[in-house]
Design an enzyme around this catalytic site. Structure first.
Site, mmCIF file in Angstrom:
data_model
loop_
_atom_site.group_PDB
_atom_site.id
_atom_site.type_symbol
_atom_site.label_atom_id
_atom_site.label_comp_id
_atom_site.label_asym_id
_atom_site.label_seq_id
_atom_site.Cartn_x
_atom_site.Cartn_y
_atom_site.Cartn_z
ATOM 1 N N ASP A 172 0.875 -1.296 -0.067
ATOM 2 C CA ASP A 172 -0.020 0.126 0.035
ATOM 3 C C ASP A 172 0.955 1.033 -0.084
ATOM 4 O O ASP A 172 1.535 1.702 1.036
ATOM 5 C CB ASP A 172 -0.990 -0.106 1.118
ATOM 6 C CG ASP A 172 -2.047 1.029 1.287
ATOM 7 O OD1 ASP A 172 -1.524 2.429 0.626
ATOM 8 O OD2 ASP A 172 -2.876 0.822 1.864
ATOM 9 N N ASP A 177 -16.108 -11.401 -5.763
ATOM 10 C CA ASP A 177 -17.246 -10.746 -5.513
ATOM 11 C C ASP A 177 -17.686 -9.642 -6.352
ATOM 12 O O ASP A 177 -18.988 -9.228 -6.325
ATOM 13 C CB ASP A 177 -17.329 -10.228 -3.951
ATOM 14 C CG ASP A 177 -18.697 -9.798 -3.679
ATOM 15 O OD1 ASP A 177 -19.724 -10.622 -3.449
ATOM 16 O OD2 ASP A 177 -18.742 -8.698 -2.927
ATOM 17 N N GLU A 235 -21.088 -5.343 -14.259
ATOM 18 C CA GLU A 235 -22.075 -5.978 -13.077
ATOM 19 C C GLU A 235 -23.407 -5.405 -13.714
ATOM 20 O O GLU A 235 -23.518 -4.102 -14.158
ATOM 21 C CB GLU A 235 -21.850 -5.597 -11.747
ATOM 22 C CG GLU A 235 -20.505 -6.173 -11.390
ATOM 23 C CD GLU A 235 -20.102 -5.799 -9.889
ATOM 24 O OE1 GLU A 235 -20.887 -5.161 -9.356
ATOM 25 O OE2 GLU A 235 -19.149 -6.099 -9.415
ATOM 26 N N HIS A 239 -21.635 -9.456 -5.791
ATOM 27 C CA HIS A 239 -21.249 -8.404 -5.039
ATOM 28 C C HIS A 239 -21.956 -8.256 -3.667
ATOM 29 O O HIS A 239 -22.755 -7.230 -3.329
ATOM 30 C CB HIS A 239 -21.764 -7.287 -5.947
ATOM 31 C CG HIS A 239 -20.884 -5.940 -5.494
ATOM 32 N ND1 HIS A 239 -20.496 -4.871 -6.652
ATOM 33 C CD2 HIS A 239 -20.245 -5.288 -4.362
ATOM 34 C CE1 HIS A 239 -19.801 -3.990 -6.112
ATOM 35 N NE2 HIS A 239 -19.567 -4.126 -4.891
#
Length: 539
Positions: A183, A268, A273, A291
Site C-alpha cells: 500500500d 465478489d 455488473e 457483489h
C-alpha cells in the site's frame, strides 16, 4: 465521526427515500420532524422520479436510484443527497456540485462486513466448499476429489491496507497467517501497529500464497493483477477480490487458472455488473458471488441509520458529515473561502499525481490574508487532493481521518504577515519516501486559482482540465521541439507557462492541452534532449 458545522438551513424540510432503507432509518427523519416520503421502488422508475424530485429538499438512496445531471435539472429544491454506502458511482457528483447539492455517503459503515466476506471466500477457496457442497448434495460423495489446503502458516498478501484491508489483516493474523501488505500510503509505523510486513508489489506477488485486493479502482490500480503481474506470482497462488471489478484482468486470470499457475480465485466483483456472463464463469476452481461484500443486515442497517442522521443534521442545522463534494463552509465565509478550497485541492492533486512512493507527510503553509481564514476546510481540501489519485473515494471530510489512520502527518503552518508579492499564498509540500514535492499558488481577483511556484521556481499558470508538467533544462530549442511534437500529434496547446531556476539551469513548464496526450506522444516529448521528465495531470 467528526462533524463540521456550517450555516443553518430553514426548518421543516422534505425528504424522499427512493430506495430500500430500513424502517428505523426512515423513523429517524420522522422523529426529527422532517417530512419523509418512503417510496423504495421509485428509484428504478426514472420518469416517475423526475416528475416528483422537485418537491424535495433531500434524497436518500442506495444503489438503485441513478442521480443523473438530467434528474438534477428537475431538482429545484434539492439540497442534499445521502447515499447509504460508500460508492457514489450512481450520482453525478459534478452536476450536483454545480447546483450546490451536498452529496454525502457512509464510507466506514461496510468495512467489517466486506472484510468478513473476504475471509469467508478465503476459507471457501482453501477447502473448495461450494464445489464439495454441490457434489455431496448430488449424492456423489467424492471425498478424495476435494483435497484442500490449511491456512495456518500461509502468507496472505493484502493489496491495499486501508479500512477494509486492515480488518482483513487483523482477522488473518488471528488465524495464524503471516500477513504482508502493499500500500503506497501505508507508513512503516502504521504497518507495525497493525502487525503486517510492508513490502513492494513485486515482493508481495512473489511471496504470497493468497492475495486479497482492497483498493479502489483508479488509473493506477486498474488491472493491478495484469497478465504480467499474475505471471510473477507464486505457482499455486489463490486470488480474492471483494473490492472493485477491473482490479484483475479477468481474461488473464482465466488463462492462469487454465494453466494451473493460479490454483483458485474467489470474486465478489466483476468488470461488468450485473455479471450475466464472464470469462471466469464455469471454471471448477473459481467461486463467484454477486457483489455481496456489504450484504449483511448489520451493515445495511448501519449505513441506513448513518445516512439518515447525516441528512437530518444537515437539513436542520447545516452540519455536514461525510460530504464527498463540499467542505464545511458557512454562508458568511463562503464567497472568500471557496476559491481557496479549489486552489488547495488542485495544488494537492497536482503533487499527489506526481507522487508514486508512499506519502509520509503533507505540510500546508498559509501566508498572508488566507492564514486568517477557516483553514481546517482548506487543509482537508489539500489532503483530499493529495490522496485522491490513489484513494478515489476519499473526500474532504474523511481525508484527515484516512491520513491519520495511515500514519501520514499533516502539518498546518500560518503566517499572517506579508506573502511576498501576493495578498495570500498557499504552499503545499508532500513528503514521500523518495523525495519531497512542493508547489505554491494563490487566487487572483477574478476568483480563479493559479500556480505561482513549482520546486521553488516562479511560474504563473492557471489550472485546466488536462495539463502537462515538464521538467527540463533551460536550453535553446525546447519550446520549438515541444510544440512540434504536440502539433504533429494534433494536440492543441491552451496555455503555456514556464519558469527557470537560473539562466541555463533547471526549468519547469506547466501547459494546458485540449486533448488527452497518448503514451507515444509522451515518449516523444521525453526524447527531446532538454526534457528531464513529463507527466500528464488532470484536474
Amino acid at each position: 465521526m467528526s462533524k463540521l458545522i456550517s450555516a443553518p438551513i430553514p426548518a421543516k424540510p422534505r425528504v424522499l427515500v427512493s430506495d430500500a432503507l430500513s424502517e428505523a432509518a426512515v423513523q429517524i427523519f420522522r422523529d426529527r420532524s422532517i417530512e419523509v416520503d418512503f417510496q423504495p421502488g421509485l428509484g428504478k422508475d426514472k420518469e416517475a422520479l423526475a416528475a416528483v424530485i422537485g418537491r424535495y429538499d433531500g434524497l436518500a438512496i442506495r444503489s438503485a436510484t441513478k442521480v443523473t445531471g438530467k434528474l438534477l435539472g428537475q431538482a429545484t429544491r434539492l439540497k442534499a443527497i445521502g447515499r447509504a454506502g460508500i460508492g457514489v458511482d450512481n450520482v453525478d457528483v459534478p452536476a450536483a456540485t454545480a447546483k450546490g447539492v451536498i452529496v454525502m455517503n457512509t464510507p466506514f459503515g461496510n468495512s467489517i462486513t466486506t472484510a468478513e466476506h473476504a475471509i469467508a471466500l478465503m476459507f471457501a477457496l482453501a477447502r473448495q466448499i461450494p464445489a464439495a457442497d454441490a457434489s455431496t448434495q448430488a449424492g456423489k460423495w467424492e471425498k478424495n476429489r476435494f483435497m484442500g489446503v490449511e491456512l495456518t502458516g500461509k502468507t496472505l498478501g493484502v493489496i491495499g491496507c486501508g479500512n477494509v484491508g486492515a480488518v482483513v489483516a487483523d482477522r488473518a493474523i488471528g488465524l495464524k497467517l503471516k500477513v504482508i501488505a502493499y500500500d503506497p500510503f501505508l507508513t512503516p509505523e502504521r504497518a507495525v501497529e497493525i502487525g503486517v510486513d510492508k513490502v513492494e508489489l513485486d515482493e508481495l506477488l512473489a511471496r504470497a500464497d493468497i492475495i486479497t485486493l482492497h483498493v479502489p479502482l483508479t488509473d493506477k490500480t486498474r488491472n493491478i493483477l495484469s497478465a504480467g503481474n499474475l505471471a510473477r506470482t507464486k505457482r499455486g497462488v489463490r486470488i480474492i477480490n471483494c473490492a472493485r471489478g477491473g482490479l484483475v484482468d479477468e481474461a488473464a486470470l482465466r488463462a492462469a487458472l487454465d494453466s494451473g499457475h493460479v490454483a483458485g480465485a474467489a470474486l465478489d466483483v466483476f468488470v461488468t455488473e450485473p455479471a450475466i456472463e464472464n470469462p471466469l464463469f464455469g471454471h471448477p476452481n473459481v467461486i463467484c458471488t454477486p457483489h455481496l461484500g456489504a450484504s449483511t443486515s448489520e451493515a445495511q442497517e448501519n449505513v441506513a441509520l448513518q445516512v439518515a442522521e447525516q441528512m437530518a443534521d444537515y437539513l436542520l442545522t447545516g452540519a455536514i458529515t461525510n460530504a464527498v463534494n463540499f467542505p464545511s463552509i458557512s454562508a458568511e465565509e463562503a464567497p472568500r473561502l471557496k476559491p481557496f478550497v479549489a486552489l488547495c485541492e488542485k495544488l494537492g492533486s497536482f503533487l499527489g499525481q506526481l507522487t508514486e512512493a508512499p506519502i509520509k507527510g503533507i505540510r500546508i503553509t498559509y501566508e498572508g490574508a488566507v492564514a486568517a481564514m477557516n483553514t481546517r476546510a482548506l487543509t482537508s481540501a489539500a489532503v483530499t487532493g493529495a490522496l485522491r489519485p490513489i484513494l478515489q473515494e476519499v473526500n474532504m471530510v474523511s481525508a484527515p481521518v484516512i491520513a491519520r489512520d495511515r500514519g501520514i502527518v499533516v502539518d498546518e503552518i500560518k503566517r499572517e504577515g506579508g506573502a511576498s508579492d501576493y495578498e495570500s499564498v498557499v504552499r503545499i509540500a508532500v513528503e514521500a519516501e523518495d523525495m519531497t514535492r512542493d508547489a505554491a499558488g494563490t487566487v487572483f481577483n477574478d476568483g480563479k486559482p493559479r500556480v505561482i511556484e513549482i520546486r521553488g521556481i516562479n511560474i504563473d499558470a492557471p489550472f485546466a482540465p488536462l495539463m502537462l508538467y515538464v521538467r527540463n533544462h533551460d536550453r535553446p530549442g525546447f519550446v520549438g521541439r515541444f510544440g512540434s511534437v504536440l502539433g504533429d500529434a494534433g494536440v492543441n496547446l491552451g496555455t503555456f507557462a514556464m519558469g527557470r531556476e537560473s539562466k541555463g539551469g533547471a526549468a519547469v513548464a506547466f501547459v494546458s492541452v485540449d486533448a488527452e496526450v497518448s503514451p507515444e506522444v509522451l515518449r516523444a516529448i521525453e526524447a527531446i534532449p532538454q526534457v528531464k521528465r513529463v507527466r500528464p495531470v488532470r484536474f
